[in-house]
Design a protein around this motif. Structure first.
Motif, PDB file in Angstrom:
ATOM      1  N   UNK A   1       0.860  -1.175   0.000  1.00 45.48           N
ATOM      2  CA  UNK A   1       0.000   0.000   0.000  1.00 45.48           C
ATOM      3  C   UNK A   1       0.898   1.228   0.000  1.00 45.48           C
ATOM      4  N   UNK A   2       0.757   2.040  -1.023  1.00 47.27           N
ATOM      5  CA  UNK A   2       1.527   3.288  -1.131  1.00 47.27           C
ATOM      6  C   UNK A   2       0.584   4.408  -0.719  1.00 47.27           C
ATOM      7  N   UNK A   3       0.908   5.042   0.417  1.00 45.01           N
ATOM      8  CA  UNK A   3      -0.017   5.977   1.025  1.00 45.01           C
ATOM      9  C   UNK A   3       0.724   7.109   1.724  1.00 45.01           C
ATOM     10  N   UNK A   4      -0.033   8.128   2.087  1.00 44.90           N
ATOM     11  CA  UNK A   4       0.543   9.222   2.871  1.00 44.90           C
ATOM     12  C   UNK A   4       0.571   8.875   4.360  1.00 44.90           C
ATOM     13  N   UNK A   5      -0.080   7.761   4.734  1.00 43.17           N
ATOM     14  CA  UNK A   5      -0.060   7.286   6.123  1.00 43.17           C
ATOM     15  C   UNK A   5       0.554   5.895   6.188  1.00 43.17           C
ATOM     16  N   UNK A   6       1.018   5.524   7.366  1.00 45.06           N
ATOM     17  CA  UNK A   6       1.586   4.190   7.570  1.00 45.06           C
ATOM     18  C   UNK A   6       0.468   3.238   7.981  1.00 45.06           C
ATOM     19  N   UNK A   7       0.372   2.108   7.304  1.00 45.54           N
ATOM     20  CA  UNK A   7      -0.570   1.060   7.680  1.00 45.54           C
ATOM     21  C   UNK A   7       0.159   0.089   8.612  1.00 45.54           C
ATOM     22  N   UNK A   8       0.088   0.344   9.909  1.00 48.75           N
ATOM     23  CA  UNK A   8       0.801  -0.510  10.873  1.00 48.75           C
ATOM     24  C   UNK A   8       0.090  -1.840  11.089  1.00 48.75           C
ATOM     25  N   UNK A   9      -1.217  -1.840  10.932  1.00 46.43           N
ATOM     26  CA  UNK A   9      -1.995  -3.078  11.036  1.00 46.43           C
ATOM     27  C   UNK A   9      -3.120  -3.050  10.017  1.00 46.43           C
ATOM     28  N   UNK A  10      -3.511  -4.237   9.607  1.00 45.10           N
ATOM     29  CA  UNK A  10      -4.694  -4.425   8.774  1.00 45.10           C
ATOM     30  C   UNK A  10      -5.505  -5.518   9.449  1.00 45.10           C
ATOM     31  N   UNK A  11      -6.795  -5.250   9.659  1.00 44.18           N
ATOM     32  CA  UNK A  11      -7.649  -6.254  10.297  1.00 44.18           C
ATOM     33  C   UNK A  11      -7.973  -7.391   9.333  1.00 44.18           C
ATOM     34  N   UNK A  12      -8.297  -7.044   8.082  1.00 43.98           N
ATOM     35  CA  UNK A  12      -8.575  -8.073   7.085  1.00 43.98           C
ATOM     36  C   UNK A  12      -8.493  -7.485   5.683  1.00 43.98           C
ATOM     37  N   UNK A  13      -8.459  -8.400   4.731  1.00 42.53           N
ATOM     38  CA  UNK A  13      -8.326  -8.071   3.313  1.00 42.53           C
ATOM     39  C   UNK A  13      -9.380  -8.862   2.558  1.00 42.53           C
ATOM     40  N   UNK A  14     -10.121  -8.195   1.685  1.00 43.74           N
ATOM     41  CA  UNK A  14     -11.139  -8.881   0.896  1.00 43.74           C
ATOM     42  C   UNK A  14     -10.904  -8.618  -0.584  1.00 43.74           C
ATOM     43  N   UNK A  15     -10.913  -9.683  -1.379  1.00 43.25           N
ATOM     44  CA  UNK A  15     -10.875  -9.606  -2.842  1.00 43.25           C
ATOM     45  C   UNK A  15     -12.245 -10.046  -3.331  1.00 43.25           C
ATOM     46  N   UNK A  16     -12.801  -9.313  -4.287  1.00 46.62           N
ATOM     47  CA  UNK A  16     -14.114  -9.708  -4.789  1.00 46.62           C
ATOM     48  C   UNK A  16     -14.305  -9.249  -6.217  1.00 46.62           C
ATOM     49  N   UNK A  17     -15.236  -9.922  -6.873  1.00 46.50           N
ATOM     50  CA  UNK A  17     -15.794  -9.492  -8.146  1.00 46.50           C
ATOM     51  C   UNK A  17     -17.241  -9.956  -8.135  1.00 46.50           C
ATOM     52  N   UNK A  18     -17.949  -9.872  -9.239  1.00 41.25           N
ATOM     53  CA  UNK A  18     -19.375 -10.225  -9.196  1.00 41.25           C
ATOM     54  C   UNK A  18     -19.608 -11.723  -9.012  1.00 41.25           C
ATOM     55  N   UNK A  19     -18.560 -12.545  -9.199  1.00 45.13           N
ATOM     56  CA  UNK A  19     -18.709 -13.996  -9.096  1.00 45.13           C
ATOM     57  C   UNK A  19     -18.271 -14.577  -7.752  1.00 45.13           C
ATOM     58  N   UNK A  20     -17.328 -13.948  -7.086  1.00 37.11           N
ATOM     59  CA  UNK A  20     -16.749 -14.546  -5.883  1.00 37.11           C
ATOM     60  C   UNK A  20     -16.268 -13.452  -4.932  1.00 37.11           C
ATOM     61  N   UNK A  21     -16.260 -13.806  -3.642  1.00 39.62           N
ATOM     62  CA  UNK A  21     -15.727 -12.916  -2.612  1.00 39.62           C
ATOM     63  C   UNK A  21     -14.879 -13.770  -1.676  1.00 39.62           C
ATOM     64  N   UNK A  22     -13.617 -13.383  -1.516  1.00 39.35           N
ATOM     65  CA  UNK A  22     -12.736 -14.124  -0.611  1.00 39.35           C
ATOM     66  C   UNK A  22     -12.127 -13.143   0.386  1.00 39.35           C
ATOM     67  N   UNK A  23     -11.960 -13.614   1.603  1.00 40.48           N
ATOM     68  CA  UNK A  23     -11.510 -12.708   2.669  1.00 40.48           C
ATOM     69  C   UNK A  23     -10.496 -13.427   3.549  1.00 40.48           C
TER      70      UNK A  23
END
Length: 190
Positions: free
Chosen positions: A94-116
């Motif tokens: 993640x390229x951002x102006x803030x630091x992401x020290x933690x992420x609770x979860x990540x979800x990938x999705x499209x109209x056919x599938x959702x994975x987390x």
């Protein structure tokens, strides 16, 4: 005979002929262009992994958050041989102006599938000229990743401390998703 040959080689005609011949051969090499192929290799790399089959590395593809103008860069590594029975390592930066020290979860999705995944591991944070880069890694089943590539309308959502950030594919990313589907995932049986 040797003296005659040496005398001929030292003449200006021979030197001029040699230079012209060299330039002709050199220019011939420059004009040869390999045929353009659409192999898709600029989107993935393959490595022979012995009895484990082939290791695939899906090169980094870019997603953008339109609200914050952050970039998320995703790459995927997995192995495959004759049947889907393994998992895939999914890395994000993640390229951002803030630091992401933690992420609770990540979800990938499209109209056919959702994975987390809620097992997202921080690899590193670093400061750069435009802000920060936060690198994370997680795993998904290879079967789910294959299903994700059946549709190019991806969304990636980062959940962090009751805040969500949604990333959508960059224009070139859609081309990469379709090429990887047509060149890599088409080879895989269920």
């Amino acid at each position: 005979m040797k003296n005659l040959f040496n005398r001929y080689c030292s003449t200006s005609q021979f030197k001029l002929f040699s230079i012209i011949l060299f330039l002709f051969m050199f220019s011939g090499c420059l004009s040869i262009k390999p045929s353009a192929t659409k192999s898709g290799k600029n989107y993935f790399e393959t490595f022979y992994a012995g009895k484990e089959g082939t290791q695939y590395f899906i090169k980094p593809i870019i997603f953008k958050d339109e609200k914050s103008n952050e970039d998320l860069i995703l790459d995927i590594t997995f192995r495959y041989r004759n049947e889907i029975k393994d998992s895939a390592i999914v890395n994000i930066s993640i390229k951002s102006s803030i630091v992401y020290k933690t992420i609770d979860s990540l979800k990938l999705s499209n109209k056919d599938i959702e994975i987390k995944s809620d097992k997202v591991e921080l690899l590193f944070n670093e400061k750069n000229k435009t802000g920060f880069t936060s690198r994370y890694s997680t795993m998904f089943s290879l079967k789910e990743i294959k299903e994700m590539f059946n549709n190019d309308e991806w969304k990636i959502i980062i959940y962090k401390q009751n805040k969500t950030t949604t990333y959508k594919p960059h224009r070139k990313t859609i081309r990469a998703i379709n090429t990887v589907r047509d060149k890599v995932f088409i080879l895989m049986s269920n």
